[in-house]
Design an enzyme around this catalytic site. Structure first.
Site, mmCIF file in Angstrom:
data_model
loop_
_atom_site.group_PDB
_atom_site.id
_atom_site.type_symbol
_atom_site.label_atom_id
_atom_site.label_comp_id
_atom_site.label_asym_id
_atom_site.label_seq_id
_atom_site.Cartn_x
_atom_site.Cartn_y
_atom_site.Cartn_z
ATOM 1 N N GLU A 1 34.595 33.388 40.898
ATOM 2 C CA GLU A 1 35.674 33.146 41.860
ATOM 3 C C GLU A 1 35.530 31.791 42.571
ATOM 4 O O GLU A 1 36.507 31.271 43.096
ATOM 5 C CB GLU A 1 35.731 34.270 42.914
ATOM 6 C CG GLU A 1 36.396 35.555 42.422
ATOM 7 C CD GLU A 1 35.441 36.492 41.706
ATOM 8 O OE1 GLU A 1 34.282 36.103 41.449
ATOM 9 O OE2 GLU A 1 35.849 37.633 41.395
ATOM 10 N N HIS B 1 37.756 37.345 48.957
ATOM 11 C CA HIS B 1 38.369 38.183 47.919
ATOM 12 C C HIS B 1 39.325 39.154 48.595
ATOM 13 O O HIS B 1 38.988 39.768 49.591
ATOM 14 C CB HIS B 1 37.285 38.944 47.155
ATOM 15 C CG HIS B 1 37.720 39.363 45.785
ATOM 16 N ND1 HIS B 1 38.718 40.287 45.578
ATOM 17 C CD2 HIS B 1 37.319 38.973 44.560
ATOM 18 C CE1 HIS B 1 38.896 40.450 44.273
ATOM 19 N NE2 HIS B 1 38.056 39.659 43.627
ATOM 20 N N CYS C 1 40.375 58.157 54.020
ATOM 21 C CA CYS C 1 39.454 58.419 52.896
ATOM 22 C C CYS C 1 39.571 59.869 52.409
ATOM 23 O O CYS C 1 39.550 60.811 53.197
ATOM 24 C CB CYS C 1 38.013 58.149 53.333
ATOM 25 S SG CYS C 1 36.788 58.465 52.041
ATOM 26 N N CYS D 1 36.668 55.960 56.435
ATOM 27 C CA CYS D 1 37.991 55.416 56.720
ATOM 28 C C CYS D 1 38.926 56.575 57.071
ATOM 29 O O CYS D 1 38.789 57.664 56.506
ATOM 30 C CB CYS D 1 38.549 54.678 55.503
ATOM 31 S SG CYS D 1 37.579 53.235 55.054
ATOM 32 N N LEU E 1 36.459 50.489 43.416
ATOM 33 C CA LEU E 1 36.924 49.099 43.450
ATOM 34 C C LEU E 1 38.392 49.002 43.073
ATOM 35 O O LEU E 1 39.184 48.347 43.743
ATOM 36 C CB LEU E 1 36.092 48.242 42.488
ATOM 37 C CG LEU E 1 36.483 46.758 42.460
ATOM 38 C CD1 LEU E 1 35.975 46.049 43.705
ATOM 39 C CD2 LEU E 1 35.948 46.067 41.208
ATOM 40 N N CYS F 1 32.110 59.542 48.810
ATOM 41 C CA CYS F 1 31.837 58.759 50.022
ATOM 42 C C CYS F 1 31.207 59.642 51.098
ATOM 43 O O CYS F 1 30.247 59.255 51.760
ATOM 44 C CB CYS F 1 33.134 58.165 50.584
ATOM 45 S SG CYS F 1 33.481 56.508 49.999
ATOM 46 N N ARG G 1 41.666 41.986 29.063
ATOM 47 C CA ARG G 1 41.297 40.802 29.835
ATOM 48 C C ARG G 1 40.062 40.084 29.290
ATOM 49 O O ARG G 1 39.805 38.935 29.643
ATOM 50 C CB ARG G 1 41.065 41.188 31.306
ATOM 51 C CG ARG G 1 42.343 41.564 32.033
ATOM 52 C CD ARG G 1 42.063 41.962 33.478
ATOM 53 N NE ARG G 1 41.446 40.886 34.246
ATOM 54 C CZ ARG G 1 42.130 39.917 34.854
ATOM 55 N NH1 ARG G 1 43.435 39.877 34.765
ATOM 56 N NH2 ARG G 1 41.490 38.976 35.531
ATOM 57 N N ASP H 1 27.314 31.460 44.204
ATOM 58 C CA ASP H 1 28.383 31.038 43.302
ATOM 59 C C ASP H 1 28.627 32.099 42.246
ATOM 60 O O ASP H 1 27.714 32.830 41.834
ATOM 61 C CB ASP H 1 28.004 29.710 42.633
ATOM 62 C CG ASP H 1 28.454 28.533 43.470
ATOM 63 O OD1 ASP H 1 29.556 28.614 44.051
ATOM 64 O OD2 ASP H 1 27.707 27.545 43.554
ATOM 65 N N LEU I 1 33.592 47.398 35.570
ATOM 66 C CA LEU I 1 34.392 47.025 36.735
ATOM 67 C C LEU I 1 35.682 47.848 36.804
ATOM 68 O O LEU I 1 36.021 48.421 37.844
ATOM 69 C CB LEU I 1 34.700 45.522 36.633
ATOM 70 C CG LEU I 1 35.190 44.825 37.872
ATOM 71 C CD1 LEU I 1 34.306 43.601 38.169
ATOM 72 C CD2 LEU I 1 36.607 44.335 37.698
ATOM 73 N N CYS J 1 34.600 49.435 51.364
ATOM 74 C CA CYS J 1 34.319 50.589 50.514
ATOM 75 C C CYS J 1 34.340 50.178 49.046
ATOM 76 O O CYS J 1 33.698 50.817 48.206
ATOM 77 C CB CYS J 1 35.350 51.680 50.756
ATOM 78 S SG CYS J 1 35.380 52.219 52.461
ATOM 79 N N SER K 1 27.427 33.736 34.614
ATOM 80 C CA SER K 1 27.404 33.698 36.072
ATOM 81 C C SER K 1 25.995 33.367 36.564
ATOM 82 O O SER K 1 25.012 33.904 36.051
ATOM 83 C CB SER K 1 27.815 35.052 36.632
ATOM 84 O OG SER K 1 27.551 35.099 38.017
#
Lengths: 405, 405
Positions: free
Chosen positions: A323, A243, A383, A380, A63, A388, A81, A320, A57, A167, A96
């Site tokens: 979050e 989010h 961008c 975008c 992201l 992309c 984390r 679910d 992630l 994006c 999850s």
């Protein structure tokens, strides 16, 4: 209000104005098999997978844009984390449920598609997650093992499970899919018509106001409102929660905030604006500015204004995940001091009206012959990503077969 | 596509599914007269009014929140900007056309209402601007002079001319209206039922996706697209542009960004998503962060990516004003280097389809008996304004008469 009937005869739903195809049609003229690939971020199915999940992630510049520091800062933040996030996954039952729901939704949708779109049957379900198993690479290898591509051609549909395009989410999943396509089936020109026997891809890239999606949200809200005493019901405030995005992504021109707002408006129209409402944004992390108002703060503020009847509606995820189950249920609601009057609607999960909607979206896409929405071709304004650009070109230039109606 | 027919028989429009009332109905049972008051920000009609206009604008804490510095910083900023803004008004012909258009729209709407809502006829047109003549105080005194209120009761409708609600725009106008109501008709309890003979107010506070509004925008876009050669038409990018908000206002929970997005989505649905599009935000001033992406920057960035066919659509104002005639036409388009391929759609101005839509919105409101939308009663989660609280209470507790159908 009609109850969700737990399955039964999905084609008889009156709210989808889609004619039913005869289910007994011979498959002789079929253009199938068709691979239906659900794209989503995914989540660790066990606590032990949390570390790998967070590493992937925070390594994703689509992201979490850390620029040249990505390779250094990403692993550092992920490692720091991990213990805290492990505790959160432990608290929601050890993992999850997103894999379970995604596989269920995709399998059930494919069964419906075999009936309503016999021309493209059989439909084979696949799931590709961005940060957890099954990863895109694993899914693509399964596709090849199952006889798609590698000189044999065949058709696959990448179906994003984010209703609204960002994006950071759908864009990132498609960039990853494009990367593995190039690695596993070789680099081809942008106008690959499948002549080389590679997989012919098309993309369902957004569906923010599909009537079936809107209907599922609206019914879930009505069911939750029914839990309040009648004399308080019309004064309950609906807090839609999505989010959030860093403002750097919003200001680059990401279409997500506007598409989330479109979903909210469509749901409120369906509810005839029966209640007061606001759109809030959750899950902000780190010191940089993110889009607000924040969900957690908004709940606190409404409570301090005396507004204690609040219904939270996760509007940008369909299953679910941490979050909803941890952040909303345990933190926002659990710590509000008013867990009896602050409630959350059910996620869409295995809701048969929702799965019907997925099948309707897919059927329409398969019949259309389009490679992706024209909107997906537009980068975008701000961008700068070559990835992309190339990924969008690749998907927009695919030429899926249209089904003669 | 049907042409705007310049007037004629507005009730015959097929796109408004509203049954026509008999125009010959006797006025014996009328609940009128009804004052129809258009609220808008306004603009200086002459260059000499620019100074006063800017002074009022920068004194408005609802629009430009300067906190305790408002009284000091407001006049300073206004004075410093006046010479430059005077030049801009001189460049667009010596003043803003917003008064002319507002008076025209309101008068024409009232004529239609006299026909389609004879129960509330006659309808009398008023305009109240927030920062320019006619100011709210002037409008309210005219109402009293004309026989409304002051012991004689009577009904007035505050009709915002901002289709999407923001605390900075419609909220500010309503706070101002409430202030002058209290000053000129005395302080009353929140549940004023007109027993004291004061004016009975109701509010049309938002109409972001009214079909007539959407239709007018869509036709204007279609007309502009028709100016491009057919082979380029489908690749023209539509850039919807709305006035931006400071992020402090967005993060407080202002509903405007989501409602603007709802308008954009409705227009694109009406156009069957024929073209690629983005929502951008214009007119940012000062050093604090505002919502983006910025319109001017987005145009530059698309041009630098090779996308030179761009249509700008002002989506949050209904009349021409400095932000269209100067900022978009002379700055963004004029300085783009591609004034032949970057175009702007017409503003709604005197468009009869739009004026029909205004009449339809007003007629439905008059028949509903509601004081304002339930959504208007909900303060922003981060709102700290006592003025907002009291003003919202006042309007929500008004009890207009419903018209028996």
């Amino acid at each position: 209000m009609a109850k969700n009937d737990g399955g039964g005869s999905p084609r008889s739903s009156r709210w989808l104005a889609t004619p039913a195809y005869p289910v007994t049609q011979s498959s002789a003229g079929s253009k199938g098999p068709t691979a239906m690939v659900f794209l989503n971020m995914g989540g660790p199915s066990t606590v032990d997978e949390v570390g790998d999940f967070l590493s992937r992630l925070f390594a994703d510049g689509d992201l979490i844009p850390l620029g040249r520091l990505q390779g250094y800062m990403g692993p550092f933040i992920a490692a720091r984390r991990t213990p805290k996030i492990k505790e959160q996954y432990a608290a929601i039952g050890g993992g999850s449920p997103i894999r379970k729901w995604s596989e269920h939704q995709c399998e059930e949708m494919c069964k419906i598609l075999d009936q309503v779109s016999p021309e493209t049957a059989p439909h084979k379900p696949y799931v590709a997650f961005r940060y957890a198993n099954p990863l895109t690479e694993e899914m693509y290898k399964r596709l090849l093992d199952d006889g798609f591509g590698n000189g044999k051609g065949g058709r696959a549909v990448a179906f994003t499970q984010y209703p609204q395009y960002s994006c950071s989410t759908t864009g990132s999943s498609l960039n990853e899919l494009w990367k593995w396509r190039q690695r596993l089936e070789g680099k081809t020109g942008p106008s690959n018509e499948g002549a080389d026997g590679s997989i012919n891809w098309s993309v369902i890239d957004r569906w923010p106001t599909h009537p079936g999606l809107v209907e599922t949200f609206a019914r879930n809200i009505e069911e939750k409102l029914a839990e309040y005493p009648e004399e308080r019901r019309k004064d309950v405030v609906l807090l839609f929660s999505a989010h959030s995005l860093p403002m750097s992504v919003v200001n680059r021109g990401d279409p997500y905030p506007a598409e989330v707002a479109a979903t909210v408006h469509a749901v409120m129209q369906r509810l005839k604006f029966s209640n007061m409402y606001r759109l809030c944004w959750q899950s902000q992390v780190g010191p940089q500015p993110w889009l607000g108002p924040q969900t957690a703060t908004s709940v606190e503020e409404y409570i301090s204004k005396g507004q204690k009847d609040l219904v939270l509606i996760p509007i940008a995820f369909t299953s679910d995940h941490i979050e909803t189950l941890y952040e909303l249920d345990k933190e926002v609601i659990g710590e509000s001091g008013h867990a009896d009057t602050v409630k959350r609607v059910e996620s869409l999960n295995g809701n048969p009206i929702f799965i019907d909607a997925l099948a309707d979206i897919a059927k329409e896409h398969l019949a259309s012959g389009i490679a992706c929405s024209s909107q997906m071709s537009l980068r975008c304004p701000g961008c700068k990503s070559e990835r992309c650009l190339e990924s969008k070109k690749f998907f927009a230039n695919q030429q899926p077969l249209a089904i003669p109606s």
